[in-house]
Design an enzyme around this catalytic site. Sequence first.
Site, short mmCIF file in Angstrom:
data_model
loop_
_atom_site.label_atom_id
_atom_site.label_comp_id
_atom_site.label_asym_id
_atom_site.label_seq_id
_atom_site.Cartn_x
_atom_site.Cartn_y
_atom_site.Cartn_z
N ASP A 118 0.83 -1.20 0.00
CA ASP A 118 0.00 0.00 0.00
C ASP A 118 0.87 1.26 0.00
OD1 ASP A 118 -1.89 2.11 0.74
OD2 ASP A 118 -3.26 0.46 1.21
N SER A 166 -7.12 3.97 -1.44
CA SER A 166 -6.90 2.52 -1.33
C SER A 166 -8.17 1.73 -1.57
CB SER A 166 -6.35 2.18 0.06
OG SER A 166 -5.06 2.69 0.21
N ASP A 217 -9.57 -2.24 7.34
CA ASP A 217 -9.13 -1.13 6.51
C ASP A 217 -9.44 -1.43 5.03
OD1 ASP A 217 -7.95 1.47 6.56
OD2 ASP A 217 -6.15 0.64 5.64
N THR A 219 -8.03 -1.96 2.05
CA THR A 219 -7.54 -3.03 1.17
C THR A 219 -8.13 -4.40 1.52
OG1 THR A 219 -5.52 -1.76 0.86
CG2 THR A 219 -5.47 -4.06 0.16
N GLU A 361 -0.92 -7.86 2.69
CA GLU A 361 -0.69 -6.44 2.47
C GLU A 361 0.40 -5.89 3.39
OE1 GLU A 361 -3.21 -2.29 2.13
OE2 GLU A 361 -3.51 -3.51 3.90
N HIS A 370 2.35 8.79 4.30
CA HIS A 370 1.45 9.87 4.74
C HIS A 370 2.14 10.81 5.72
CE1 HIS A 370 -2.42 9.12 2.89
NE2 HIS A 370 -2.27 7.83 3.10
N ASP A 409 -1.49 -0.20 -4.71
CA ASP A 409 -2.74 0.44 -5.11
C ASP A 409 -2.50 1.85 -5.63
OD1 ASP A 409 -1.90 1.18 -2.59
OD2 ASP A 409 -3.85 0.89 -1.62
N HIS A 410 -1.43 2.48 -5.12
CA HIS A 410 -1.09 3.86 -5.49
C HIS A 410 0.22 4.21 -4.80
CE1 HIS A 410 -2.05 4.97 -1.40
NE2 HIS A 410 -3.15 4.25 -1.52
N HIS A 521 -1.90 10.96 -1.49
CA HIS A 521 -1.45 10.03 -2.53
C HIS A 521 -1.05 10.78 -3.78
CE1 HIS A 521 -4.33 6.84 -0.62
NE2 HIS A 521 -3.38 7.23 0.20
ZN ZN Z 1 -2.89 5.97 1.72
#
Ligand code: ZN
Length: 608
Positions: A118, A166, A217, A219, A361, A370, A409-410, A521
């Site tokens: 992630d 996500s 969460d 994902t 994950e 972040h 995912d990003h 992101h």
């Molecule tokens: Zn994030």
Amino acid sequence: MSPRSERTPLLADRPRNSEDSTRRAEEEDAALHGTAVAPSSRRTTGLREIVLFAWALIATAAVIVLAVVLQHHNSTTPTPSPPPSPVPIVPGDPAAGGPYTTSSAKKPKRNLIFMVSDGMGPASLSLTRSFRQFTSSLPIDDVLTLDRHFWGTSRTRSTNSLVTDSAAGATAFSCGRKSYNGAIGMLPGHKPCGTVLEAAKRAGFMTGLVVTTDVTDATPACFASHVDYRMQMDEIALQEVGEGPLGRSVDLILGGGRCHFLPNGTEGSCRVDDVDVVGIAQEKHGWGYKSDRAGFDELRLGKNITLPMLGLFAATDVPFEIDRRNMADVYPSLSEMATTALTALEEATKDSDEGFFLMIEGSRIDHAGHINDPAAQVREVLEYDKTFKIVLDFLEKSDTEGILVATSDHETGGLATAWQAPNELPVYNWHPAVLAKANASAEYCSLLLRQHLATLDSASREDSASLMDWINKNLVIARLGITDAQEYELSTLAENPESAVIIFSRMVSMRARVGWSTHGHSAVDVNIYSSGGAAAEKIRGNVENTDIGKFLSAYLDVDVDEITKELEDKLESLPVTESEAEVQGGETGGHPEAWVKAHWGSDWVWEF
Ligand SMILES: [Zn+2]
Ligand SMILES: *[C@@H]1O[C@H](CO)[C@@H](O)[C@H](O)[C@H]1NC(C)=O
Ligand SMILES: *[C@@H]1O[C@H](CO)[C@@H](O)[C@H](O)[C@H]1NC(C)=O
Ligand SMILES: *[C@@H]1O[C@H](CO)[C@@H](O)[C@H](O)[C@H]1NC(C)=O
């Protein structure tokens, strides 16, 4: 997200078109990006640095609070939490989780392991590779295991934004469909989509989810639940254990987020209602339950598990690996949990015609992004790389055909392995030694600071000189390994302890010359890795994230559309949230602005 829309919810009261605010925005950007803006008045460089730093702090504090609100959930306990008191274990009903057999196996038996890093973009790999070479004195051509299994790149946009969150990202993987930011196994218009995990379960595979954040969460949720909105974690917890329209689809869940499974009013709960999800899981759906490190150890790395098994080893997040390794007696690591899952699922399917689907994950690479903490991130990526290697070794040894596909995912943070300091020429280097010296995350340092402040009476709190001294000695030098802290850095910390996490991160990043462009992101393409083979040719090169999702169900030869039809028939039983998800998702990372505002300013925002 444009810088403006990123700030809009926070600064909604500000005039947006005045020259003043343009100037302010320029300065904020300058501070955040470390570039110079021509000063409007002449000041000394030292003062200018302080002003820039203060701007950086204020702007960044505002942005990170939003980022944290958007990305993470309400949690009541800061990590690391003390070891939870033992919970009586009700063993799962073996009959409920026994191996499945199917009458018609068209394809040979197969296992699929899908890994998600992630928030890990390409720069995270360069950062971690160089960090590892530096700390282990390895040659220039030494690479990560991931590097040796590079397969392609993935485009990540969602239906309503160029920058995905996500939830939309994981829905693309689980359903093979694009959706809006915030969507959990849902398509625009409150339309559920069947997931590869659900379809695999129906086809007789065993299934597992392993994460280092809350198992509710975005994902993991996207594989085993269907709600309009990622923050509906209380509902997600219920659906994951089998209370959703399809009943139970998951056989093994390992991770954090225990607080969502305990009824309100009990110690360590963060549910708004009094539903005992652990109790429902055990009594109604036959789950076994482990809630701490001792319980994890009883699983004997997967050799002593009766499925279904729910393992929730942290109230919310498992601590960052940089901190967890010093608390290994309290929290298991990603690689330990993954090893456990592989062994357990292999054993559970040994007499079956079908194999297993496992999603693993590396959840907190994203969190380090972040908060812009490069020292924490490199250790997260190394642990993910180690886990990737464990899965490769498993596949190599296994008699069953199998494949490993891994992607992100990003990207998070707009990470750059370079940073130009204000009023300085570019430097063609960055310094892994700075990250090597840090032996705690900014998050953990911030927790230690809060704990220290709680022991002080108001007079000592006011004594800023001695507080600065304490911070410098006990946190900046001892934990971050920074021996040249500036007066303005220490005073900013002493005066703004609630923003300490980003100040600590910034102190490390600046010295390492690691750059960040956002606390959210970014839209950059992310890497795909695979154990390879002819089957994976379909996702070679530059593909859409939904192509990866389609590949997952095609590889297992399972039909997500059938599940979608069943879900549509049962649509009424899916909870509807009155939300503006589809409208707002793109701009607020999946949360309605009203929700963000409702939570604005409350203390928990920092407790993630
Ligand atoms: Zn994030
Ligand atoms: C706990 O949840 C119940 C509903 O399930 C609610 O009536 C009650 O007010 C909640 N208690 C607290 C302390 O939040
Ligand atoms: C195996 O699991 C059972 C049930 O959780 C537990 O009681 C037992 O102590 C475990 N065995 C070992 C050797 O840890
Ligand atoms: C971190 O490093 C400092 C010295 O640099 C040391 O005092 C401290 O014990 C270390 N902490 C851990 C958990 O290793």
